[in-house]
Design a protein around this motif. Structure first.
Motif, PDB file in Angstrom:
ATOM      1  N   ALA A 176     -12.044   1.284   2.418  1.00  0.00           N
ATOM      2  CA  ALA A 176     -10.994   1.857   1.565  1.00  0.00           C
ATOM      3  C   ALA A 176      -9.720   1.940   2.373  1.00  0.00           C
ATOM      4  O   ALA A 176      -9.707   1.673   3.578  1.00  0.00           O
ATOM      5  N   THR A 177      -8.649   2.341   1.702  1.00  0.00           N
ATOM      6  CA  THR A 177      -7.416   2.706   2.401  1.00  0.00           C
ATOM      7  C   THR A 177      -7.388   4.217   2.517  1.00  0.00           C
ATOM      8  O   THR A 177      -7.666   4.940   1.549  1.00  0.00           O
ATOM      9  N   LEU A 236      -9.285   0.300   6.018  1.00  0.00           N
ATOM     10  CA  LEU A 236     -10.540   0.223   6.766  1.00  0.00           C
ATOM     11  C   LEU A 236     -11.491  -0.737   6.077  1.00  0.00           C
ATOM     12  O   LEU A 236     -11.731  -0.643   4.869  1.00  0.00           O
ATOM     13  N   LEU A 237     -12.043  -1.646   6.854  1.00  0.00           N
ATOM     14  CA  LEU A 237     -13.075  -2.557   6.376  1.00  0.00           C
ATOM     15  C   LEU A 237     -14.312  -2.341   7.223  1.00  0.00           C
ATOM     16  O   LEU A 237     -14.248  -2.468   8.452  1.00  0.00           O
ATOM     17  N   VAL A 238     -15.413  -1.982   6.579  1.00  0.00           N
ATOM     18  CA  VAL A 238     -16.680  -1.793   7.296  1.00  0.00           C
ATOM     19  C   VAL A 238     -17.612  -2.930   6.903  1.00  0.00           C
ATOM     20  O   VAL A 238     -17.946  -3.098   5.731  1.00  0.00           O
ATOM     21  N   ARG A 271      -2.845   0.812  11.410  1.00  0.00           N
ATOM     22  CA  ARG A 271      -2.626   0.321  10.060  1.00  0.00           C
ATOM     23  C   ARG A 271      -3.866  -0.354   9.501  1.00  0.00           C
ATOM     24  O   ARG A 271      -4.102  -0.331   8.295  1.00  0.00           O
ATOM     25  N   TYR A 272      -4.651  -0.956  10.368  1.00  0.00           N
ATOM     26  CA  TYR A 272      -5.872  -1.651   9.945  1.00  0.00           C
ATOM     27  C   TYR A 272      -6.989  -1.346  10.932  1.00  0.00           C
ATOM     28  O   TYR A 272      -6.744  -1.121  12.117  1.00  0.00           O
ATOM     29  N   ALA A 273      -8.226  -1.340  10.411  1.00  0.00           N
ATOM     30  CA  ALA A 273      -9.391  -1.185  11.275  1.00  0.00           C
ATOM     31  C   ALA A 273     -10.544  -1.950  10.651  1.00  0.00           C
ATOM     32  O   ALA A 273     -10.755  -1.883   9.435  1.00  0.00           O
ATOM     33  N   GLY A 321       0.756  -1.244   0.000  1.00  0.00           N
ATOM     34  CA  GLY A 321       0.000   0.000   0.000  1.00  0.00           C
ATOM     35  C   GLY A 321       0.785   1.292   0.000  1.00  0.00           C
ATOM     36  O   GLY A 321       0.233   2.318  -0.304  1.00  0.00           O
ATOM     37  N   SER A 322       2.074   1.279   0.345  1.00  0.00           N
ATOM     38  CA  SER A 322       2.833   2.539   0.401  1.00  0.00           C
ATOM     39  C   SER A 322       2.975   3.146  -0.990  1.00  0.00           C
ATOM     40  O   SER A 322       3.228   2.449  -1.968  1.00  0.00           O
ATOM     41  N   LEU A 323       2.827   4.455  -1.072  1.00  0.00           N
ATOM     42  CA  LEU A 323       2.891   5.190  -2.339  1.00  0.00           C
ATOM     43  C   LEU A 323       4.217   5.953  -2.376  1.00  0.00           C
ATOM     44  O   LEU A 323       4.534   6.709  -1.458  1.00  0.00           O
ATOM     45  N   VAL A 324       4.982   5.741  -3.457  1.00  0.00           N
ATOM     46  CA  VAL A 324       6.291   6.371  -3.568  1.00  0.00           C
ATOM     47  C   VAL A 324       6.357   7.152  -4.874  1.00  0.00           C
ATOM     48  O   VAL A 324       5.980   6.638  -5.934  1.00  0.00           O
ATOM     49  N   SER A 325       6.831   8.379  -4.805  1.00  0.00           N
ATOM     50  CA  SER A 325       6.983   9.182  -6.004  1.00  0.00           C
ATOM     51  C   SER A 325       8.147   8.660  -6.839  1.00  0.00           C
ATOM     52  O   SER A 325       9.239   8.418  -6.316  1.00  0.00           O
ATOM     53  N   LEU A 326       7.924   8.460  -8.137  1.00  0.00           N
ATOM     54  CA  LEU A 326       8.977   7.979  -9.039  1.00  0.00           C
ATOM     55  C   LEU A 326       9.591   9.120  -9.834  1.00  0.00           C
ATOM     56  O   LEU A 326      10.808   9.294  -9.870  1.00  0.00           O
ATOM     57  N   LEU A 327       8.732   9.868 -10.511  1.00  0.00           N
ATOM     58  CA  LEU A 327       9.181  10.912 -11.416  1.00  0.00           C
ATOM     59  C   LEU A 327       8.147  12.018 -11.461  1.00  0.00           C
ATOM     60  O   LEU A 327       6.963  11.748 -11.494  1.00  0.00           O
ATOM     61  N   SER A 328       8.627  13.243 -11.487  1.00  0.00           N
ATOM     62  CA  SER A 328       7.758  14.373 -11.762  1.00  0.00           C
ATOM     63  C   SER A 328       8.111  14.849 -13.155  1.00  0.00           C
ATOM     64  O   SER A 328       9.276  15.178 -13.426  1.00  0.00           O
TER      65      SER A 328
END
Lengths: 111, 114
Positions: free
Chosen positions: B88-89, B111-113, B9-11, A41-48
């Motif tokens: 959603a995240t 999050l999971l509802v 991190r989770y709910a 899930g982590s979002l990392v910037s690659l290029l602008s």
């Protein structure tokens, strides 16, 4: 409709193959950025890259502003490149922040 | 330099329950953003702050969602009476100044509802 469209939606490659990801946008963009999102899930910037061509490592992005499209080329793909690649634009409204993301391209690189 | 941190991190919730998400941005970043990312979608901006001030919350479902950043540092996003559609995240990001890139994202809260 969707203001940022990415294609393909998913892509499967063998390790070592090249990948070409596309981003088309319907609004004027003053900024364009490519992000990588890991399976966790982590979002990392690659290029602008709001215009022209930029390189970093095995990544090359080419943006043609007038045609409202950008591409991200990944050379010699590796299994660790697997994940989701997101394109985002900033419409650049005065004194406002209006970033819009595409849905992403899911890349899976097989060993 | 520490990155953006988020908790939990989770709910997992039942519909109708409330939940709060916490975000600690990178030190010195004046702008903080909250995004919602449904499964297989890109992140969608909910609200952003410059220091302690809300700059734009037009995408925040105001009847059930609220966000604060009282001292211009940490921020809390709260959902009252969660719905299944809120699954959603939730991502927090910060940047040195408003509109500057790159933004730095936290790991997100899934999050999971039910």
């Amino acid at each position: 409709g969707q203001q940022v469209q990415q294609s393909p939606a998913s892509l499967v490659l063998q390790e070592g193959e090249n990948a070409e990801l596309q981003c088309n946008f319907s609004s004027t963009a003053t900024q364009l950025q490519w992000f990588y999102q890991s399976p966790g899930g982590s979002l990392v910037s690659l290029l602008s890259n709001p215009s022209g061509t930029k390189h970093t490592g095995r990544l090359t992005s080419t943006t043609v502003t007038k045609e409202r499209r950008s591409s991200l080329h990944i050379s010699s793909s590796q299994t660790t490149d697997s994940g989701t690649y997101l394109c985002a634009i900033d419409r650049g409204d005065t004194n406002a922040y209006k970033v819009i993301f595409g849905k992403g391209t899911h890349l899976h690189v097989l060993p | 330099e520490a990155g953006v941190t988020q908790s939990p991190r989770y709910a997992v919730l039942q519909e109708g329950q409330a939940v709060s998400f916490w975000c600690d941005p990178i030190s010195g970043h004046d702008t903080l953003y909250w995004y919602q990312q449904p499964r297989d979608q890109g992140p969608q901006l909910l609200v952003y702050f410059r220091d302690e001030a809300v700059i734009d919350n037009s995408q925040l479902p105001s009847d059930r969602f609220s966000a604060v950043r009282p001292k211009g540092t940490n921020s809390t996003l709260k959902i009252q009476s969660a719905k299944q559609g809120d699954t959603a995240t939730y991502l927090c990001a910060s940047s040195f100044e408003t509109g500057t890139w790159p933004q730095y994202f936290g790991p997100g809260t899934r999050l999971l509802v039910l």
